[in-house]
Design a protein around this motif. Structure first.
Motif, PDB file in Angstrom:
ATOM      1  N   ASP A  91       0.842  -1.194   0.000  1.00  0.00           N
ATOM      2  CA  ASP A  91       0.000   0.000   0.000  1.00  0.00           C
ATOM      3  C   ASP A  91       0.879   1.247   0.000  1.00  0.00           C
ATOM      4  N   ASN A  92       0.958   1.917  -1.160  1.00  0.00           N
ATOM      5  CA  ASN A  92       1.761   3.129  -1.300  1.00  0.00           C
ATOM      6  C   ASN A  92       1.189   4.315  -0.542  1.00  0.00           C
ATOM      7  N   ASN A  93      -0.061   4.226  -0.085  1.00  0.00           N
ATOM      8  CA  ASN A  93      -0.630   5.289   0.753  1.00  0.00           C
ATOM      9  C   ASN A  93      -0.074   5.241   2.176  1.00  0.00           C
ATOM     10  N   THR A  96       6.193   4.541   0.988  1.00  0.00           N
ATOM     11  CA  THR A  96       6.672   4.533  -0.392  1.00  0.00           C
ATOM     12  C   THR A  96       7.562   3.334  -0.694  1.00  0.00           C
ATOM     13  N   GLU A 139      -4.853   1.313  -7.965  1.00  0.00           N
ATOM     14  CA  GLU A 139      -3.494   1.657  -8.395  1.00  0.00           C
ATOM     15  C   GLU A 139      -2.525   1.900  -7.242  1.00  0.00           C
ATOM     16  N   HIS A 140      -3.020   2.336  -6.082  1.00  0.00           N
ATOM     17  CA  HIS A 140      -2.096   2.606  -4.977  1.00  0.00           C
ATOM     18  C   HIS A 140      -1.574   1.331  -4.313  1.00  0.00           C
TER      19      HIS A 140
END
Length: 190
Positions: A91-93, A96, A139-140
């Motif tokens: 999970d890029n939220n 990173t 996408e995230h």
């Protein structure tokens, strides 16, 4: 069973008893092991998609590459395919980077599965674009790997590497051989 015995039992299986079902609560138990495992900076940015329905399994199977060293084998045939999968996502939220979290998590999942009498295969050869569409993954969430899970239907033998050849192979009886470097060969300095 002690930890070393469990690690020896925890192999990359590629043939399973497909008719042995794995319930969602069993998959959740495997993920619980990953949840409680170490996480870089304790960010806990991994997510897990659980797949255990026959139709979904069949679709997901077509998106995976199996056993690159076995050039004359296209992967498990019907009846010997995994009964379930765990798709490992980042999970890029939340963060990173995920550092080595997925390796730690997948090792915890596969050890828990081995302890429960199942076998796994961690697969990095995945058609991520089609997988994203198939399960409507936003996408995230990066698709990292897929852990195939089932009741093993093959014998795997560990043996010491002969020469420089580290490739796994199958003999005439379909026994899967996995060469391992000797302990003295991996300790430095010697």
């Amino acid at each position: 069973m002690n930890l070393l015995e469990l690690i020896r039992k925890n192999r990359s299986f590629r043939r399973f008893e497909e008719n042995v079902k794995i319930e969602k609560d069993q998959l959740q138990t495997f993920v619980e092991h990953a949840r409680l495992s170490a996480s870089a900076r304790n960010q806990q940015s991994l997510k897990f998609l659980l797949v255990n329905q026959p139709e979904d399994n069949k679709k997901l199977f077509t998106l995976l590459g199996w056993a690159g060293y076995l050039k004359d084998w296209d992967g498990p045939q019907e009846g010997e395919r995994p009964s379930a999968y765990i798709v490992v996502l980042h999970d890029n939220n939340i963060a990173t980077t995920h550092f080595c979290d997925e390796g730690i998590a997948m090792q915890s999942i596969t050890l828990a599965a081995a302890e429960a009498g199942f076998g796994c295969c961690i697969i990095a050869s995945v058609d991520r674009k089609k997988l994203r569409l198939m399960f409507n993954i936003p996408e995230h969430l990066d698709i990292l790997n897929v852990v195939a899970i089932g009741k093993p239907a093959e014998k795997i033998v560990l043996e010491e590497i002969s020469g420089d050849n580290y490739e796994y192979w199958r003999d005439e009886q379909s026994i899967h051989h996995v060469p391992k470097r000797a302990l003295n060969d991996i300790l430095w300095p010697k």
